[in-house]
Design a protein around this motif. Structure first.
Motif, PDB file in Angstrom:
ATOM      1  N   GLU A  76      28.772  11.694   2.799  1.00 47.97           N
ATOM      2  CA  GLU A  76      28.022  11.306   2.045  1.00 47.97           C
ATOM      3  C   GLU A  76      27.721  11.267   1.354  1.00 47.97           C
ATOM      4  OE1 GLU A  76      25.352  11.489   4.037  1.00 47.97           O
ATOM      5  OE2 GLU A  76      26.991  11.925   5.491  1.00 47.97           O
ATOM      6  N   ALA A  77      28.618  10.962  -0.098  1.00 53.50           N
ATOM      7  CA  ALA A  77      28.675  10.382  -1.889  1.00 53.50           C
ATOM      8  C   ALA A  77      29.433   9.533  -1.453  1.00 53.50           C
ATOM      9  CB  ALA A  77      28.777  12.375  -2.726  1.00 53.50           C
ATOM     10  N   ASP A  78      28.792   8.754  -3.256  1.00 52.66           N
ATOM     11  CA  ASP A  78      29.422   7.628  -3.039  1.00 52.66           C
ATOM     12  C   ASP A  78      30.782   7.456  -4.584  1.00 52.66           C
ATOM     13  OD1 ASP A  78      27.781   5.783  -1.429  1.00 52.66           O
ATOM     14  OD2 ASP A  78      26.222   6.860  -2.592  1.00 52.66           O
ATOM     15  N   ARG A 114      37.216   5.966   1.792  1.00 58.87           N
ATOM     16  CA  ARG A 114      38.008   4.614   1.287  1.00 58.87           C
ATOM     17  C   ARG A 114      37.254   3.571   0.386  1.00 58.87           C
ATOM     18  NH1 ARG A 114      38.543  -0.907   3.231  1.00 58.87           N
ATOM     19  NH2 ARG A 114      39.982  -2.283   1.988  1.00 58.87           N
ATOM     20  N   ASN A 115      36.905   3.438  -0.312  1.00 57.85           N
ATOM     21  CA  ASN A 115      36.452   3.033  -1.769  1.00 57.85           C
ATOM     22  C   ASN A 115      35.329   3.577  -2.225  1.00 57.85           C
ATOM     23  OD1 ASN A 115      37.817   0.468  -1.272  1.00 57.85           O
ATOM     24  ND2 ASN A 115      36.396  -0.349   0.233  1.00 57.85           N
ATOM     25  N   LYS A 116      35.271   5.025  -2.178  1.00 56.00           N
ATOM     26  CA  LYS A 116      35.004   5.976  -2.765  1.00 56.00           C
ATOM     27  C   LYS A 116      35.334   5.765  -4.126  1.00 56.00           C
ATOM     28  CE  LYS A 116      32.319   8.242   1.124  1.00 56.00           C
ATOM     29  NZ  LYS A 116      31.312   7.646   0.935  1.00 56.00           N
ATOM     30  N   LEU A 117      34.821   6.501  -4.972  1.00 49.54           N
ATOM     31  CA  LEU A 117      35.425   6.435  -6.911  1.00 49.54           C
ATOM     32  C   LEU A 117      35.217   7.641  -7.183  1.00 49.54           C
ATOM     33  CD1 LEU A 117      33.423   3.935  -8.382  1.00 49.54           C
ATOM     34  CD2 LEU A 117      35.346   3.251  -7.396  1.00 49.54           C
ATOM     35  N   GLY A 118      36.514   8.134  -7.690  1.00 47.84           N
ATOM     36  CA  GLY A 118      36.455   9.571  -8.708  1.00 47.84           C
ATOM     37  C   GLY A 118      36.606   9.951  -9.937  1.00 47.84           C
ATOM     38  N   VAL A 119      36.804  11.087 -10.471  1.00 50.34           N
ATOM     39  CA  VAL A 119      37.439  11.549 -11.911  1.00 50.34           C
ATOM     40  C   VAL A 119      37.197  12.471 -11.481  1.00 50.34           C
ATOM     41  CG1 VAL A 119      36.373   9.925 -13.901  1.00 50.34           C
ATOM     42  CG2 VAL A 119      34.989  11.985 -13.251  1.00 50.34           C
TER      43      VAL A 119
END
Ligand SMILES: Cc1cc2nc3c(=O)[nH]c(=O)nc-3n(C[C@H](O)[C@H](O)[C@H](O)COP(=O)(O)O)c2cc1C
Length: 210
Positions: A76-78, A114-119
């Protein structure tokens, strides 16, 4: 636009403090971004047993615990701020279990992350206790699941590294140098998430015009 902060600690302590601070920093600079906090503390979360149920049945994991719900919350998150304590120079077993349980993403729902971003953020009790190795592991785990890892410039590089001195949130907060690597990194994540969102809208519009 939602950024989900995840703590891989079984405690309410240093990592919770660091991840919540990261979300606060995002909110201060970008009030329109929704933030949410998710903790693995107290969750029932067994590691993958490679039974191949998901692969054979094209379904979610058969293990009846909190794993599927946690992964659905991620879908559910981006974007993600993923923080872990360093245990024996690695992320915690809880965090490793969460990522191992994402095999249904691979076999059944390949577009889901796919195509979500993370750190990545790693919180160690020792100053050089394996934070770099733990963020490497987190970054690699994200990459295996289709999440694009955002890096930082000088002094942040591939993740936030915090020295808690085994002293919970107080210890982490005292590490002002480490906390700066967190702030810089998560603000870059938020900026990239907004650019990405705008790009997706522009792409959809240009596809409509064709
Ligand atoms: C089983 C275990 C292993 C640990 N291994 C390391 C380690 O390899 N390197 C390190 O710097 N700290 C290590 N620590 C200390 C924790 O990383 C540190 O106290 C951290 O701040 C805990 O995060 P929390 O307060 O969010 O639970 C370990 C702690 C535990 C319980």
């Amino acid at each position: 636009m939602k950024i989900l902060g995840i703590s891989g600690s079984p405690r309410k302590a240093a990592t919770e403090y660091v991840v919540k601070e990261a979300l606060n920093e995002i909110q201060k600079k970008y009030p329109d971004i929704e933030t949410e906090y998710m903790s693995l503390r107290g969750k029932k979360l067994a590691p993958c047993t490679h039974c191949d149920y998901c692969k054979r049945k094209k379904d979610w994991c058969i293990i009846k615990d909190d794993g599927n719900a946690l992964i659905k919350q991620m879908i559910e998150a981006d974007a993600f701020v993923i923080g872990t304590p360093v245990y024996v120079m690695e992320p915690t077993p809880q965090m490793m279990a969460l990522f191992s349980r994402m095999r249904p993403i691979h076999h059944v729902f390949p577009e889901a992350l796919r195509n979500k971003l993370g750190v990545s953020l790693a919180v160690g009790g020792a100053r050089n206790g394996g934070q770099e190795l733990a963020v490497n592991a987190l970054n690699n785990m994200m990459l295996t699941r289709g999440i694009n890892v955002i890096s930082n410039e000088v002094f942040g590089y591939h993740g936030g590294k915090i020295w808690s001195q085994d002293n919970g949130g107080k210890g982490a907060g005292d590490d002002t140098v480490g906390m700066k690597t967190v702030t810089d990194l998560v603000l870059k994540l938020a900026e990239n998430a907004l650019i990405y969102e705008a790009g997706k809208i522009a792409l959809a519009q240009s596809n409509d015009c064709r």
